[in-house]
Enzyme design. Structure first.
Site, PDB file in Angstrom:
ATOM      1  N   GLU A 172      62.985 -23.249 144.482  1.00 55.77           N
ATOM      2  CA  GLU A 172      63.861 -22.466 143.625  1.00 55.77           C
ATOM      3  C   GLU A 172      63.333 -22.604 142.215  1.00 55.77           C
ATOM      4  O   GLU A 172      63.359 -23.680 141.636  1.00 55.77           O
ATOM      5  CB  GLU A 172      65.285 -22.982 143.713  1.00 55.77           C
ATOM      6  CG  GLU A 172      65.975 -22.455 144.949  1.00 55.77           C
ATOM      7  CD  GLU A 172      67.023 -23.406 145.435  1.00 55.77           C
ATOM      8  OE1 GLU A 172      67.798 -23.897 144.601  1.00 55.77           O
ATOM      9  OE2 GLU A 172      67.052 -23.665 146.643  1.00 55.77           O
TER      10      GLU A 172
ATOM     11  N   ASP B 129      74.729 -25.635 135.520  1.00 59.13           N
ATOM     12  CA  ASP B 129      73.812 -26.768 135.589  1.00 59.13           C
ATOM     13  C   ASP B 129      74.317 -27.962 134.801  1.00 59.13           C
ATOM     14  O   ASP B 129      75.103 -27.825 133.873  1.00 59.13           O
ATOM     15  CB  ASP B 129      72.434 -26.363 135.045  1.00 59.13           C
ATOM     16  CG  ASP B 129      71.742 -25.392 135.982  1.00 59.13           C
ATOM     17  OD1 ASP B 129      71.619 -25.730 137.167  1.00 59.13           O
ATOM     18  OD2 ASP B 129      71.348 -24.299 135.541  1.00 59.13           O
TER      19      ASP B 129
END
Lengths: 257, 199
Positions: free
Chosen positions: A46, A57
């Site tokens: 990814e 995140d």
């Protein structure tokens, strides 16, 4: 058949996907890291498209994104770097990013160019399912890209089924933002994964959180088809003086397998 | 009297706060009924929104007086903290005045790489009071804001973004955090647990 589907057809267990931020640690590291990860035995990548407000995140990946942006990484630069990567990289590669820079680049253009370069799928955590259904899904499909939705322990059964229906390639199972001490986490996670298995989803499930070492990798693999490692890999890359990029990647993958 | 109330008003981020409390095994009632707020063991004053319309809403319902008169532990989150300050530059709004500090707009000035609003993880330091018991200096918390409370005598945590500002404030029974504990993983959870223990 998509590269991602082929991977899951061929390999049913212990699939290792690595997340890393494009243009990190240095702008020109994107391709060397892809090579090193493939060589070291990662099954899938990814590739993070850095964004200033990465709302899905944690601090480590946020920091890597800030550094990549400071290095000058952008979608245009990334696509330039990826021009010939399919000559040598054969494992599936997804782009993971956020809607804002993609929309600025042009959603259609982004999908078409990514597909032409040989990108297999997209993960855009801030693309809501409804907008996917009404507007963006068909553009993604038309480009021939897979699209992966994320589910959390707080996602209802009905919603998981819906996101599974809309996803192709795999379904990305993440944890809630908070955890409650080691044992409670294990219990909660087991309930969550058992629930996911019970839903008889059409897609394979990849688990993507808290995987830092061999033990956590294999324990995640007992619950799903495989696991995604991001933060721990970025941290390993940040360590100065631990060999060149290739060696760091290799050592990290070996520590997991 | 054994309950937590989340004040319901027109600037809420209530769902995530409820989920976060649920994860630590606490239940909370979301309400704007004065009796229920007054009789709660502790009160959470959340907020995502704009200062002047939130203050108008609170004044119309006389919730402003009610909040400033509370005697039990109160935790303001994000806009909640800002509304508990004296004044906000956001549409020149007079706020509740529980804390002495002023709320100002981030001015990126020469720090061109720092965008406004701040969105993301940043560290907290200079931690004081039981709210931060067991929380390490420089722990990461999750922030989303374009205005900040200046530092002053009520500051119990600082964060640096363009300049040092108050990421948490405390006066008597009132606590406020600029970050979102409900979005701040383990650290946020510890802070919520600590708040639930404050008498």
């Amino acid at each position: 058949m998509s590269r991602i589907k082929k991977l899951f057809d061929k390999k049913k267990q212990d699939i290792l996907s690595i997340y890393f931020t494009a243009g990190f640690p240095a702008l020109e590291d994107t391709i060397p890291v892809l090579h090193a990860l493939q060589e070291a035995g990662a099954d899938m990548i990814e590739l993070g498209v850095p964004y200033s407000d990465p709302l899905a995140d944690g601090p480590v990946i946020q920091r890597s994104g800030s550094r990549a942006l400071a290095n000058g990484m952008s979608i245009a630069t990334l696509f330039e770097q990826l021009k010939e990567f399919r000559n040598e990289i054969h494992i599936p590669v997804l782009l993971m990013g956020y809607m804002n820079p993609v929309m600025q680049y042009g959603f259609d253009r982004f999908c078409q160019e990514a597909a032409t370069l040989g990108i297999d799928g997209l993960i855009l955590p801030d693309l809501p399912a409804m907008e996917f259904e009404t507007e963006f899904g068909k553009i993604i499909r038309k480009a021939g890209l897979d699209f992966v939705f994320l589910v959390t322990p707080e996602t209802s059964d009905q919603r998981v089924k819906k996101l599974d229906e809309l996803s192709s390639g795999f379904l990305y199972a993440v944890s809630s933002s908070s955890t409650t001490g080691k044992h409670a986490v294990l219990d909660n996670q087991e309930v969550y994964f058992r629930r996911l298995r019970g839903l008889r989803l059409k897609n394979p499930v990849m688990i993507g959180f808290g995987i830092r070492d061999r033990q956590s990798f294999y324990s995640a693999c007992r619950q799903a088809q495989g696991a995604i490692v991001g933060t721990a890999f970025i941290e390993a890359m940040e360590k100065e003086g631990s060999g060149d990029i290739g060696t760091r990647c290799k050592n990290f993958i070996q520590s997991l397998r | 009297m054994n309950n937590t109330v989340i004040i319901k008003y027109n600037a809420g981020n209530i769902r995530s706060v409820l989920f976060a409390l649920e994860r630590i095994g606490a239940e909370a009632l979301v309400t704007d009924e004065p009796e229920k707020i007054l009789s709660a063991e502790r009160v959470i004053f959340p907020g995502v929104g704009e200062a002047s319309s939130a203050m108008d809403y609170l004044r119309e319902r006389k919730l402003d007086q009610l909040i400033t008169g509370l005697r039990q532990p109160v935790l303001g989150i994000c806009l909640g903290l800002q509304l508990m300050c004296k004044h906000s530059e956001e549409n020149d709004t007079a706020c509740l005045g529980i804390f002495d500090e002023m709320v100002r707009k981030f001015n990126p000035g020469t720090a061109r790489d720092l965008k406004v609003p701040q969105i993301g993880w940043n560290t907290i330091s200079g931690l004081r009071t039981a709210l931060f018991e067991g929380v390490d200096e420089n722990s990461y918390c999750y922030f989303v804001h374009g205005y900040y409370a200046a530092t002053g005598s009520d500051t119990i945590a600082r964060t640096g973004y363009i300049l040092p500002y108050s990421s948490a404030l405390h006066r008597k029974n009132f606590y406020g955090v600029q970050f979102h504990p409900e979005k701040s993983a383990d650290t946020g959870e510890r802070i919520l647990r600590n708040f639930m223990k404050i008498q």
